[in-house]
Motif scaffolding. Structure first.
Motif, short mmCIF file in Angstrom:
data_model
loop_
_atom_site.label_atom_id
_atom_site.label_comp_id
_atom_site.label_asym_id
_atom_site.label_seq_id
_atom_site.Cartn_x
_atom_site.Cartn_y
_atom_site.Cartn_z
N VAL A 233 -25.19 22.09 5.75
CA VAL A 233 -23.89 21.46 5.98
C VAL A 233 -24.03 20.59 7.22
CG1 VAL A 233 -21.45 21.84 6.51
CG2 VAL A 233 -22.67 23.45 5.01
N VAL A 234 -23.54 19.34 7.13
CA VAL A 234 -23.51 18.43 8.27
C VAL A 234 -22.07 18.02 8.50
CG1 VAL A 234 -24.34 16.26 9.25
CG2 VAL A 234 -25.83 17.58 7.72
N LEU A 235 -21.55 18.35 9.67
CA LEU A 235 -20.19 17.98 10.06
C LEU A 235 -20.28 16.97 11.20
CD1 LEU A 235 -18.63 21.58 10.10
CD2 LEU A 235 -18.62 19.93 8.22
N GLU A 236 -19.75 15.78 10.99
CA GLU A 236 -19.85 14.71 11.97
C GLU A 236 -18.56 14.59 12.78
OE1 GLU A 236 -21.21 11.04 10.22
OE2 GLU A 236 -22.34 12.12 8.67
N ARG A 237 -18.73 14.41 14.10
CA ARG A 237 -17.59 14.21 14.98
C ARG A 237 -18.02 13.29 16.13
NH1 ARG A 237 -17.16 20.37 17.50
NH2 ARG A 237 -19.27 20.43 18.41
N LYS A 238 -17.07 12.87 16.95
CA LYS A 238 -17.32 11.86 17.97
C LYS A 238 -18.41 12.27 18.94
CE LYS A 238 -14.95 9.04 21.44
NZ LYS A 238 -13.63 8.75 22.10
N SER A 239 -18.41 13.52 19.38
CA SER A 239 -19.37 13.97 20.40
C SER A 239 -20.73 14.34 19.82
CB SER A 239 -18.81 15.17 21.16
OG SER A 239 -18.61 16.27 20.27
N GLY A 240 -20.88 14.35 18.51
CA GLY A 240 -22.15 14.70 17.89
C GLY A 240 -21.96 15.61 16.68
N ASN A 241 -23.03 15.83 15.95
CA ASN A 241 -22.96 16.56 14.69
C ASN A 241 -23.12 18.07 14.86
OD1 ASN A 241 -22.79 14.04 13.59
ND2 ASN A 241 -24.83 14.05 12.67
N ILE A 242 -22.56 18.79 13.92
CA ILE A 242 -22.84 20.22 13.73
C ILE A 242 -23.63 20.33 12.44
CG2 ILE A 242 -21.88 22.50 13.32
CD1 ILE A 242 -19.35 21.58 14.79
N VAL A 243 -24.82 20.92 12.52
CA VAL A 243 -25.68 21.07 11.34
C VAL A 243 -25.97 22.54 11.13
CG1 VAL A 243 -27.88 20.47 10.25
CG2 VAL A 243 -26.72 18.80 11.74
N ILE A 244 -25.73 23.01 9.92
CA ILE A 244 -26.08 24.37 9.52
C ILE A 244 -27.09 24.25 8.39
CG2 ILE A 244 -25.25 26.62 8.76
CD1 ILE A 244 -22.42 25.70 9.58
N GLU A 245 -28.29 24.74 8.58
CA GLU A 245 -29.35 24.59 7.57
C GLU A 245 -29.94 25.93 7.20
OE1 GLU A 245 -33.65 22.32 6.93
OE2 GLU A 245 -32.43 21.89 8.70
N GLY A 246 -30.06 26.18 5.91
CA GLY A 246 -30.69 27.39 5.44
C GLY A 246 -32.19 27.36 5.68
N ILE A 247 -32.70 28.34 6.41
CA ILE A 247 -34.14 28.42 6.68
C ILE A 247 -34.84 29.19 5.58
CG2 ILE A 247 -35.89 29.20 8.32
CD1 ILE A 247 -34.12 26.85 9.26
N ASN A 248 -34.22 30.27 5.13
CA ASN A 248 -34.71 31.06 3.99
C ASN A 248 -33.49 31.74 3.37
OD1 ASN A 248 -34.25 33.47 5.62
ND2 ASN A 248 -36.21 33.02 6.62
N SER A 249 -33.72 32.70 2.50
CA SER A 249 -32.61 33.34 1.80
C SER A 249 -31.78 34.27 2.68
CB SER A 249 -33.13 34.12 0.58
OG SER A 249 -33.99 35.17 1.01
N ARG A 250 -32.20 34.45 3.93
CA ARG A 250 -31.50 35.39 4.81
C ARG A 250 -31.08 34.80 6.15
NH1 ARG A 250 -31.63 40.34 2.93
NH2 ARG A 250 -30.94 41.15 4.94
N THR A 251 -31.53 33.59 6.47
CA THR A 251 -31.33 33.06 7.82
C THR A 251 -30.93 31.59 7.77
OG1 THR A 251 -33.07 34.55 8.58
CG2 THR A 251 -32.37 32.82 10.11
N VAL A 252 -30.03 31.20 8.69
CA VAL A 252 -29.68 29.79 8.85
C VAL A 252 -29.94 29.38 10.29
CG1 VAL A 252 -27.94 29.84 7.03
CG2 VAL A 252 -27.25 30.29 9.41
N GLU A 253 -30.15 28.10 10.48
CA GLU A 253 -30.28 27.53 11.83
C GLU A 253 -29.07 26.65 12.09
OE1 GLU A 253 -34.05 26.13 14.04
OE2 GLU A 253 -33.20 24.30 13.14
N VAL A 254 -28.48 26.80 13.27
CA VAL A 254 -27.32 25.99 13.67
C VAL A 254 -27.76 25.04 14.77
CG1 VAL A 254 -24.99 26.02 14.62
CG2 VAL A 254 -25.74 27.86 13.09
N ARG A 255 -27.52 23.75 14.55
CA ARG A 255 -27.87 22.74 15.56
C ARG A 255 -26.61 21.95 15.92
NH1 ARG A 255 -31.97 22.23 11.70
NH2 ARG A 255 -31.15 20.22 10.94
N ILE A 256 -26.27 21.97 17.19
CA ILE A 256 -25.10 21.25 17.70
C ILE A 256 -25.58 20.30 18.78
CG2 ILE A 256 -22.85 21.47 18.83
CD1 ILE A 256 -22.67 24.30 17.70
N THR A 257 -25.17 19.05 18.68
CA THR A 257 -25.60 18.04 19.64
C THR A 257 -25.33 18.51 21.07
OG1 THR A 257 -25.13 16.27 18.05
CG2 THR A 257 -25.30 15.64 20.37
#
Length: 306
Positions: A233-257
């Protein structure tokens, strides 16, 4: 314990259930609902029964499995009663129908419903277009489908949207409950900026991904891009994006600008887990209904962004 009743009737089946209660102490107290499972041999009735049994450990119930067989064969009802270790925390009544009885599932199930308890129905596949108008659906307060299990999930969701009635729901909706909770928690943190664009990626044939798009479109009031590729999931906003990415079937990585990436446990959910969630409530799920209406604002594309 499994008891087979070949070439029987619902009257004979009910008599056997009464006899079991009298002689073997078959429990009735504690059953909180009746779950009707409508399936056929091709779909795999045993898999559906296992999932219902596992869900029954949270919701002790009577499970009535209506298996629709060969319509061209002679009229016949073969029944089976499963209790104890073969039925989880439920009692399972299997009705294998053929001939004209394949269209009489509601009439066969009605005498077997537990009195004064809610009724739910689950179609693992091949669900009717209008659940509330279906004869079995008319017996129920909760009507459950699984668009992920259909051959064409997008078409299945369009069918659900056009024929929606309060009480309808979808296991594909329950599959994304942890994802929705995570997205909501991330958006409930500063800087509280408006989301200007959103992309949801995942397998092409996944109704749960389409529903996630519809939910975001309805809640955010924007068009949402539906991409094919990695689950993210990529959510875009003025200050930067929020990205939630599935790493495997049990874990996700969250990246916030502007912040260090972090990982969170978000395991895939089994059919039984999703079914148990959908049986926790018998009222209308208004947020699910909104997600269906939001499907009109989903824009489909061919690949996911990173």
């Amino acid at each position: 314990m499994i008891i087979d009743l070949p070439n029987t009737s619902t009257a004979a089946l009910n008599k056997r259930l009464v006899k079991l209660r009298e002689n073997a102490g078959l429990p009735m107290i504690g059953r909180v609902l009746t779950l009707i499972v409508v399936t056929n041999e091709v779909v795999g009735s045993e898999s559906a029964i296992r999932s219902a049994n596992n869900a029954s450990r949270e919701h002790p119930c009577r499970v009535i499995v209506v298996i629709r067989g060969n319509r061209a064969a002679a009229n016949r009802l073969d029944a089976q009663i499963r209790v104890g270790g073969d039925a989880g925390a439920s009692e399972v009544i299997v009705l294998r129908t053929s001939g004209g009885l394949t269209t009489q599932g509601a009439a066969l199930a009605t005498p077997l419903l537990l009195p004064d308890t809610p009724v739910a129905a689950w179609w693992p596949r091949n669900s009717p277009t209008n659940l509330a108008a279906d004869r079995i659906g008319q017996l129920c307060q909760r009507r459950i489908t699984d668009s992920d299990a259909e051959g064409h999930p997008t078409d299945a969701l369009a069918k659900r949207a056009s024929g929606y009635s309060p009480g309808d729901t979808d296991l594909a909706w329950a599959r994304i409950t942890p994802w929705r909770a995570l997205m909501t928690s991330l958006l409930d943190q500063p800087p509280y900026e408006k989301i200007t664009a959103a992309t949801v990626g995942g397998p092409e044939s996944a109704g749960s991904i389409d529903l996630a798009c519809g939910w975001l479109a309805a809640r955010l009031g924007i068009d949402v891009r539906r991409a094919v590729g990695k689950q993210m999931v990529v959510l875009e906003r003025k200050s930067g994006n929020i990205v939630i990415e599935g790493i495997n079937s049990r874990t996700v990585e969250v990246r916030i600008t502007g912040q260090e990436p972090m990982r969170a446990p978000l395991p895939d959910r089994s059919v039984a887990e999703c079914l148990a969630e959908d049986l926790r409530r018998m009222d209308s799920d208004e947020i699910y209904a909104e997600a269906l209406t939001g499907l009109d604002r989903v824009i489909h594309s061919s690949s996911s962004d990173r």
